[in-house]
Enzyme design. Structure first.
Site, PDB file in Angstrom:
ATOM      1  N   HIS A 292       0.821  -1.214   0.000  1.00 30.73           N
ATOM      2  CA  HIS A 292       0.000   0.000   0.000  1.00 30.73           C
ATOM      3  C   HIS A 292       0.856   1.266   0.000  1.00 30.73           C
ATOM      4  O   HIS A 292       0.351   2.331   0.329  1.00 30.73           O
ATOM      5  CB  HIS A 292      -0.901   0.009   1.242  1.00 30.73           C
ATOM      6  CG  HIS A 292      -2.003  -1.004   1.153  1.00 30.73           C
ATOM      7  ND1 HIS A 292      -2.731  -1.425   2.229  1.00 30.73           N
ATOM      8  CD2 HIS A 292      -2.494  -1.689   0.092  1.00 30.73           C
ATOM      9  CE1 HIS A 292      -3.632  -2.316   1.844  1.00 30.73           C
ATOM     10  NE2 HIS A 292      -3.498  -2.498   0.561  1.00 30.73           N
ATOM     11  N   HIS A 293       2.147   1.127  -0.357  1.00 30.28           N
ATOM     12  CA  HIS A 293       2.976   2.343  -0.324  1.00 30.28           C
ATOM     13  C   HIS A 293       2.499   3.358  -1.356  1.00 30.28           C
ATOM     14  O   HIS A 293       2.776   4.537  -1.247  1.00 30.28           O
ATOM     15  CB  HIS A 293       4.464   2.002  -0.524  1.00 30.28           C
ATOM     16  CG  HIS A 293       4.811   1.651  -1.937  1.00 30.28           C
ATOM     17  ND1 HIS A 293       4.422   0.476  -2.528  1.00 30.28           N
ATOM     18  CD2 HIS A 293       5.488   2.333  -2.891  1.00 30.28           C
ATOM     19  CE1 HIS A 293       4.843   0.451  -3.779  1.00 30.28           C
ATOM     20  NE2 HIS A 293       5.499   1.564  -4.025  1.00 30.28           N
ATOM     21  N   ARG A 294       1.785   2.863  -2.367  1.00 34.19           N
ATOM     22  CA  ARG A 294       1.096   3.743  -3.318  1.00 34.19           C
ATOM     23  C   ARG A 294      -0.282   3.154  -3.585  1.00 34.19           C
ATOM     24  O   ARG A 294      -0.433   1.937  -3.635  1.00 34.19           O
ATOM     25  CB  ARG A 294       1.872   3.834  -4.632  1.00 34.19           C
ATOM     26  CG  ARG A 294       3.169   4.575  -4.464  1.00 34.19           C
ATOM     27  CD  ARG A 294       3.538   5.355  -5.693  1.00 34.19           C
ATOM     28  NE  ARG A 294       4.711   6.152  -5.383  1.00 34.19           N
ATOM     29  CZ  ARG A 294       5.207   7.074  -6.178  1.00 34.19           C
ATOM     30  NH1 ARG A 294       4.666   7.302  -7.343  1.00 34.19           N
ATOM     31  NH2 ARG A 294       6.266   7.768  -5.813  1.00 34.19           N
TER      32      ARG A 294
ATOM     33  N   LYS B 118      -2.651  -2.554  -7.883  1.00 32.90           N
ATOM     34  CA  LYS B 118      -2.934  -2.903  -9.281  1.00 32.90           C
ATOM     35  C   LYS B 118      -2.381  -4.274  -9.611  1.00 32.90           C
ATOM     36  O   LYS B 118      -1.279  -4.630  -9.194  1.00 32.90           O
ATOM     37  CB  LYS B 118      -2.236  -1.848 -10.165  1.00 32.90           C
ATOM     38  CG  LYS B 118      -2.537  -1.953 -11.619  1.00 32.90           C
ATOM     39  CD  LYS B 118      -3.791  -1.181 -12.006  1.00 32.90           C
ATOM     40  CE  LYS B 118      -4.248  -1.479 -13.405  1.00 32.90           C
ATOM     41  NZ  LYS B 118      -4.948  -2.773 -13.496  1.00 32.90           N
TER      42      LYS B 118
ATOM     43  N   ASP C  65       7.887   3.135 -13.088  1.00 31.96           N
ATOM     44  CA  ASP C  65       7.263   4.386 -12.627  1.00 31.96           C
ATOM     45  C   ASP C  65       5.767   4.453 -12.905  1.00 31.96           C
ATOM     46  O   ASP C  65       5.254   5.470 -13.384  1.00 31.96           O
ATOM     47  CB  ASP C  65       7.969   5.609 -13.258  1.00 31.96           C
ATOM     48  CG  ASP C  65       9.389   5.754 -12.729  1.00 31.96           C
ATOM     49  OD1 ASP C  65       9.636   5.390 -11.566  1.00 31.96           O
ATOM     50  OD2 ASP C  65      10.260   6.210 -13.498  1.00 31.96           O
TER      51      ASP C  65
ATOM     52  N   LYS D 196      -2.746  -8.863  -6.861  1.00 32.65           N
ATOM     53  CA  LYS D 196      -3.078  -9.929  -7.814  1.00 32.65           C
ATOM     54  C   LYS D 196      -4.284 -10.687  -7.312  1.00 32.65           C
ATOM     55  O   LYS D 196      -4.513 -10.766  -6.102  1.00 32.65           O
ATOM     56  CB  LYS D 196      -1.893 -10.905  -7.933  1.00 32.65           C
ATOM     57  CG  LYS D 196      -1.912 -11.735  -9.193  1.00 32.65           C
ATOM     58  CD  LYS D 196      -1.500 -10.886 -10.378  1.00 32.65           C
ATOM     59  CE  LYS D 196      -1.020 -11.661 -11.552  1.00 32.65           C
ATOM     60  NZ  LYS D 196      -0.196 -10.797 -12.401  1.00 32.65           N
TER      61      LYS D 196
ATOM     62  N   SER E 145      -2.143  -0.335 -18.844  1.00 34.63           N
ATOM     63  CA  SER E 145      -3.275  -0.296 -17.902  1.00 34.63           C
ATOM     64  C   SER E 145      -3.304   1.060 -17.196  1.00 34.63           C
ATOM     65  O   SER E 145      -4.368   1.645 -16.972  1.00 34.63           O
ATOM     66  CB  SER E 145      -3.141  -1.377 -16.838  1.00 34.63           C
ATOM     67  OG  SER E 145      -3.691  -2.589 -17.276  1.00 34.63           O
TER      68      SER E 145
HETATM   69  N1  GLU Z   1      -1.548  -9.223 -15.408  1.00 39.10           N
HETATM   70  C1  GLU Z   1      -0.611  -8.305 -15.986  1.00 39.10           C
HETATM   71  C2  GLU Z   1       0.717  -8.398 -15.260  1.00 39.10           C
HETATM   72  O1  GLU Z   1       1.055  -9.399 -14.681  1.00 39.10           O
HETATM   73  C3  GLU Z   1      -1.162  -6.901 -16.103  1.00 39.10           C
HETATM   74  C4  GLU Z   1      -1.551  -6.245 -14.811  1.00 39.10           C
HETATM   75  C5  GLU Z   1      -2.295  -4.918 -14.987  1.00 39.10           C
HETATM   76  O2  GLU Z   1      -2.460  -4.475 -16.104  1.00 39.10           O
HETATM   77  O3  GLU Z   1      -2.713  -4.384 -13.954  1.00 39.10           O
HETATM   78  O4  GLU Z   1       1.522  -7.499 -15.314  1.00 39.10           O
END
Ligand code: GLU
Length: 471
Positions: free
Chosen positions: A63-65, A69, A98, A105, A362
């Protein structure tokens, strides 16, 4: 050889190794390594006349940022350790390129081939509901994306479920990325990981001094490539490397086996052949050389494992004859195998660098969603008009005319996909140069993976220090 260690422990081992080349205090290294939140979910779905309990996870590693994702995978291999390892790799990946997110995940332990589209939709929507209930999804909280076994279709189901619960939330379209372009996705996202692999390889191979040490000439054109896995990442890496980089693909592996042709396999034609016949075996001119791992042992300049983790292990590492390995999949090389490959002088471009193109685009998609406009929409025509004006003036002053093809090229304003690809190209080049510089400045660092971890860890540690959490 050490006892078999788990995937997450293997990532921790890399981090510990890299920590030795930094002055980050031990307590902070520990904080960087641990998973901040682990959600374990079980829910029932109806299959025919029966019910099945589905096992699923979402891990927010750091959670540092924020937001965190990372993709969601549907695979039978999914378990808590795998999702934790993949979430942690996302943290180092985002930091390296960056992308201002923490790593996360998700995983659902199913083989999608065993379910109907309707059942998959039920599973995806139910999983999303669980994430909403636990506050594990949202444009500022945690933003999923595709991974192994999922794609734009699943992301559209996630968005629709989220919006049903968060009706009226103005930034709701940013709750997930990798969506279909028609559903607020972004052009260029589908091929982004493979395109990033190509840009990273091209940059790496452009350094004549580095290539000399591997017995290779500089320049990607004409290099031989072997690919394991023709999913989204493997197929796009192959087509873009072949069509934009003049790379010669000599070996391909898929679940049905491996094929080889020293004269080159046209990857576009091979993909069409597999679409038609359901297999790569029997592709005209190629030789069937064995099972899915046989191609890994072929002699080639570049090996691209683009399937799942644990493909190159202590058992087969000695037989690898590639000069460069681009880890397009996450974790295809085990920690034990990594040591063997490094001793053999093979250059490994680590997963959390070379496959970072997906999360990079993304990020662009998320920015597009939050800004509620398509990149290029405001300035495209303005640039076109300005460049046309300049060319007209040049023609007028020189008395010479610019050919129509050149004029079209020079006056284009930059479409969404052009802007996305240029942002991706710049990201992959910049990150490679950072890693290379770190490695060159510290000759004690044994391999590129360690150098890349050093870069990422310094950035993450810097965030913790500037937050005032660590002195
Ligand atoms: N699943 C992809 C990865 O391992 C993309 C993750 C994303 O776009 O958030 O990098």
């Amino acid at each position: 050889m050490s006892a078999k260690i788990s995937f997450f422990n293997s990532v921790e081992r890399y981090v510990d190794k890299a920590a030795g080349f930094t002055d980050i205090p031990t307590g902070l290294v520990e904080q960087i390594k641990v998973c901040n939140l682990v959600l374990q979910i079980r829910f029932p779905i109806r299959v025919g006349d029966n019910y099945q309990v589905i096992e699923a996870y979402r891990v927010q590693h750091s959670h540092h940022r924020l937001p965190t994702k990372g993709g969601i995978r549907y695979a039978e291999s999914v378990d808590q350790d795998e999702v934790m390892a993949l979430a942690s790799l996302m943290t180092y990946k985002c930091a390296l390129v960056d992308v201002p997110f923490g790593g996360a995940k998700g995983g659902i332990k199913i083989n999608p081939a065993n379910y109907t589209v309707e059942q998959l939709q039920n599973i995806t929507r139910r999983y999303t509901t669980e994430l909403i209930k636990k506050n594990f999804i949202g444009p500022g909280i945690d933003v999923p994306a595709p991974d192994y076994g999922t794609g734009p279709r699943e992301m559209a189901w996630i968005l629709d479920t989220y919006q049903a619960f968060r009706h009226g939330e103005i930034d709701s379209i940013g709750c997930v990325t990798g969506k279909p372009v028609t559903q607020n996705g972004i052009r260029g996202r589908a091929e982004a990981t493979g395109r990033g692999v190509f840009y990273g390889l091209r940059e790496c191979i452009s350094f004549a001094d580095d290539m000399k040490k591997l017995g290779l000439s500089a320049g990607i054109a004409g290099k031989t490539m072997v690919i394991q896995g023709l999913g989204n990442v493997g197929s796009n890496t192959g087509t873009i490397s072949q069509n934009e980089g003049d790379v010669k693909i000599i070996g391909v592996a898929e679940r049905e086996g491996s094929i080889y042709d020293p004269n080159g396999i046209d990857i576009d034609k091979l993909l069409a052949f597999r679409q038609e016949t359901g297999s790569i075996i029997g592709y005209p001119g190629s030789k069937h050389i064995g099972g899915p791992s046989a191609a890994l042992e072929l002699e080639c300049d570049i090996l691209v494992p683009a399937a799942l983790e644990n493909q190159i292990t202590a058992e087969n590492a000695d037989k690898i004859k590639a000069k460069i390995i681009a880890e397009a999949a996450n974790g295809p090389i085990t920690a034990d195998a990594d040591v063997i490959l490094s001793k053999k002088g093979i250059l490994v471009l680590p997963d959390f660098y070379i496959n970072a193109g997906g999360v990079t685009v993304s990020y662009f998609e998320w920015l597009k969603n939050l800004s509620h406009h398509r990149f290029g929409r405001l300035e495209n025509r303005f640039h076109h008009n300005a460049f046309t004006g300049i060319l007209n003036k040049v023609e007028e002053m020189t008395g010479k005319s610019v050919a129509q093809r050149d004029r079209d090229f020079l006056t284009r304003g930059g479409t969404e996909v052009e802007l996305v690809n240029s942002g991706l190209e710049d990201t992959m080049i910049t990150a490679y140069q950072q890693v290379r510089e770190t490695w060159r400045q510290n000759t004690g660092i044994p391999d590129m993976r360690t150098a890349a971890f050093v870069c990422s860890m310094k950035k993450i540690a810097g965030d913790y220090v500037s937050m005032g959490i660590f002195p």
